[in-house]
Motif scaffolding. Structure first.
Motif, mmCIF file in Angstrom:
data_model
loop_
_atom_site.group_PDB
_atom_site.id
_atom_site.type_symbol
_atom_site.label_atom_id
_atom_site.label_comp_id
_atom_site.label_asym_id
_atom_site.label_seq_id
_atom_site.Cartn_x
_atom_site.Cartn_y
_atom_site.Cartn_z
ATOM 1 N N ASP A 248 -4.771 7.181 -11.499
ATOM 2 C CA ASP A 248 -4.305 7.697 -12.970
ATOM 3 C C ASP A 248 -3.190 8.896 -12.836
ATOM 4 N N TYR A 249 -2.217 8.711 -11.706
ATOM 5 C CA TYR A 249 -1.151 9.723 -11.476
ATOM 6 C C TYR A 249 0.100 9.089 -12.431
ATOM 7 N N THR A 250 0.573 10.051 -12.981
ATOM 8 C CA THR A 250 1.864 9.649 -14.107
ATOM 9 C C THR A 250 3.088 10.541 -13.487
ATOM 10 N N ARG A 251 4.111 9.947 -12.999
ATOM 11 C CA ARG A 251 5.058 10.578 -12.247
ATOM 12 C C ARG A 251 5.959 11.289 -13.675
ATOM 13 N N ASP A 252 6.412 12.561 -13.286
ATOM 14 C CA ASP A 252 7.353 13.405 -14.160
ATOM 15 C C ASP A 252 9.010 12.728 -14.017
ATOM 16 N N TYR B 281 0.822 -1.159 0.056
ATOM 17 C CA TYR B 281 -0.128 0.063 -0.043
ATOM 18 C C TYR B 281 0.762 1.219 0.097
ATOM 19 N N SER B 282 2.179 1.119 -0.557
ATOM 20 C CA SER B 282 2.820 2.386 -0.877
ATOM 21 C C SER B 282 2.221 3.187 -1.706
ATOM 22 N N ILE B 283 2.517 4.570 -1.535
ATOM 23 C CA ILE B 283 1.807 5.581 -2.510
ATOM 24 C C ILE B 283 2.119 5.165 -4.023
ATOM 25 N N LYS B 284 3.232 4.778 -4.341
ATOM 26 C CA LYS B 284 3.690 4.457 -5.839
ATOM 27 C C LYS B 284 2.724 3.437 -6.472
ATOM 28 N N LYS B 285 2.275 2.437 -5.590
ATOM 29 C CA LYS B 285 1.483 1.239 -5.840
ATOM 30 C C LYS B 285 0.082 1.556 -6.004
ATOM 31 N N MET B 286 -0.295 2.576 -5.052
ATOM 32 C CA MET B 286 -1.735 3.143 -5.266
ATOM 33 C C MET B 286 -2.041 4.112 -6.309
ATOM 34 N N GLU B 287 -0.755 4.696 -7.130
ATOM 35 C CA GLU B 287 -0.999 5.663 -8.118
ATOM 36 C C GLU B 287 -2.043 5.282 -9.323
ATOM 37 N N ASP C 290 -7.690 13.933 -3.630
ATOM 38 C CA ASP C 290 -8.759 14.146 -4.446
ATOM 39 C C ASP C 290 -9.686 12.839 -4.750
ATOM 40 N N TRP C 291 -9.174 11.682 -5.052
ATOM 41 C CA TRP C 291 -9.787 10.494 -5.240
ATOM 42 C C TRP C 291 -10.447 9.895 -4.294
ATOM 43 N N ASP D 1 6.729 14.967 -7.220
ATOM 44 C CA ASP D 1 5.941 13.906 -7.535
ATOM 45 C C ASP D 1 5.159 13.418 -6.410
ATOM 46 N N ASP D 2 5.951 13.399 -5.451
ATOM 47 C CA ASP D 2 5.177 12.560 -4.123
ATOM 48 C C ASP D 2 4.013 13.654 -3.586
ATOM 49 N N CYS D 3 4.517 14.819 -3.519
ATOM 50 C CA CYS D 3 3.769 15.831 -2.959
ATOM 51 C C CYS D 3 2.390 16.117 -3.910
ATOM 52 N N VAL D 4 2.373 16.119 -5.219
ATOM 53 C CA VAL D 4 1.436 16.107 -6.112
ATOM 54 C C VAL D 4 0.491 14.816 -6.061
ATOM 55 N N SER D 5 1.220 13.657 -6.104
ATOM 56 C CA SER D 5 0.616 12.488 -5.923
ATOM 57 C C SER D 5 -0.402 12.245 -4.692
#
Length: 255
Positions: free
Chosen positions: A190-194, A180-186, A241-242, A231-235
């Motif tokens: 539909d969050y795509t990192r820069d 349940y890391s934030i990277k796995k939840m993205e 929001d989701w 990216d972490d902050c915007v994610s």
């Protein structure tokens, strides 16, 4: 897979595990298995809804809300250092403050807390969203290390200004992820990192070595790390929001 296909109650009984715990990990295994077999990202909201937990713990949005992430090196300067304080506002506008030595760490810590307190005066309903407990633990550690801003940090913590979205996710839903890391939840929002995660991890490892060895300033390295932090902050913002949309759907359904 065995957990996901397990028939409950199992026969013969499985010893040394309670019924509730077995049911919880069975359901987690089952949704991971369904997601794997269908190659889709699945989630289900947990019920019954408990006041103050899961999606019910989400506060109402405020214009003053911040989305906060710290980068730290636990081995630098003997006791570690928090070297990048990053945050975005609700529009996704990012700010990053660097602290590359102990004196700068104190200065930036004070700067961040003072900024938050001023913002709280302007927006009394604001919250600071983060993912998992690292940020609040680090702020308490910095408060003790530098013997400064104790009253302000205590007020923020006791006042419920910080909101841990990891707890909201874990208490509010079950998802077809192995972590349940934030990277796995993205993928769920539909969050795509820069910044590519592989390059970011290399930059973080390189930074730790560079910092320890006292090398010359490397602007490209710092830019990659700051991009990763952004990216972490915007994610975190997009995740909030989701979750907010999911909560609105629950309310609309009368839950």
């Amino acid at each position: 897979e065995a957990l996901g296909t397990l028939t409950l109650p199992p026969a013969p009984p499985i010893t040394d595990i309670g019924r509730a715990s077995l049911e919880r990990i069975h359901r987690q295994g089952a949704i991971q298995l369904r997601g794997r077999r269908s190659s889709t990202n699945l989630h289900e909201l947990l019920r019954p809804i408990t006041a103050g937990q899961g999606l019910a713990a989400l506060p109402e949005p405020s214009r003053g809300d911040l989305f906060f992430d710290l980068e730290g090196d636990p081995f630098a300067l003997t006791h570690g250092i928090e070297y990048l304080f990053g945050f975005t506002d609700r529009d996704g506008d990012y700010t990053g403050w660097w602290a590359l030595d102990r004196a700068q760490e104190r200065t930036v810590f004070e700067q961040f807390i003072d900024f938050v307190m001023q913002r709280l005066e302007q927006y009394p309903d604001m919250h600071i969203f983060h993912y998992n407990h690292y940020e609040t633990t680090a702020l308490k550690r910095l408060m003790g290390r530098h013997a400064t801003r104790e009253d302000e940090v205590d007020r923020l913590l006791r006042g419920g200004v910080f909101v841990d979205l990891y707890r909201v996710v874990k208490q509010g839903m079950r998802a077809s992820v192995e972590s349940y890391s934030i990277k796995k939840m993205e993928p769920f929002y539909d969050y795509t990192r820069d910044v590519d995660l592989g390059r970011a991890r290399n930059a973080l490892a390189h930074f730790e070595a560079w910092h320890e060895l006292g090398g010359q300033r490397e602007d490209e390295l710092l830019a990659q790390i700051q991009g990763y932090n952004r990216d972490d902050c915007v994610s975190t913002l997009r995740l909030r929001d989701w979750l907010k949309r999911l909560r609105a759907e629950q309310i609309a359904a009368g839950e």
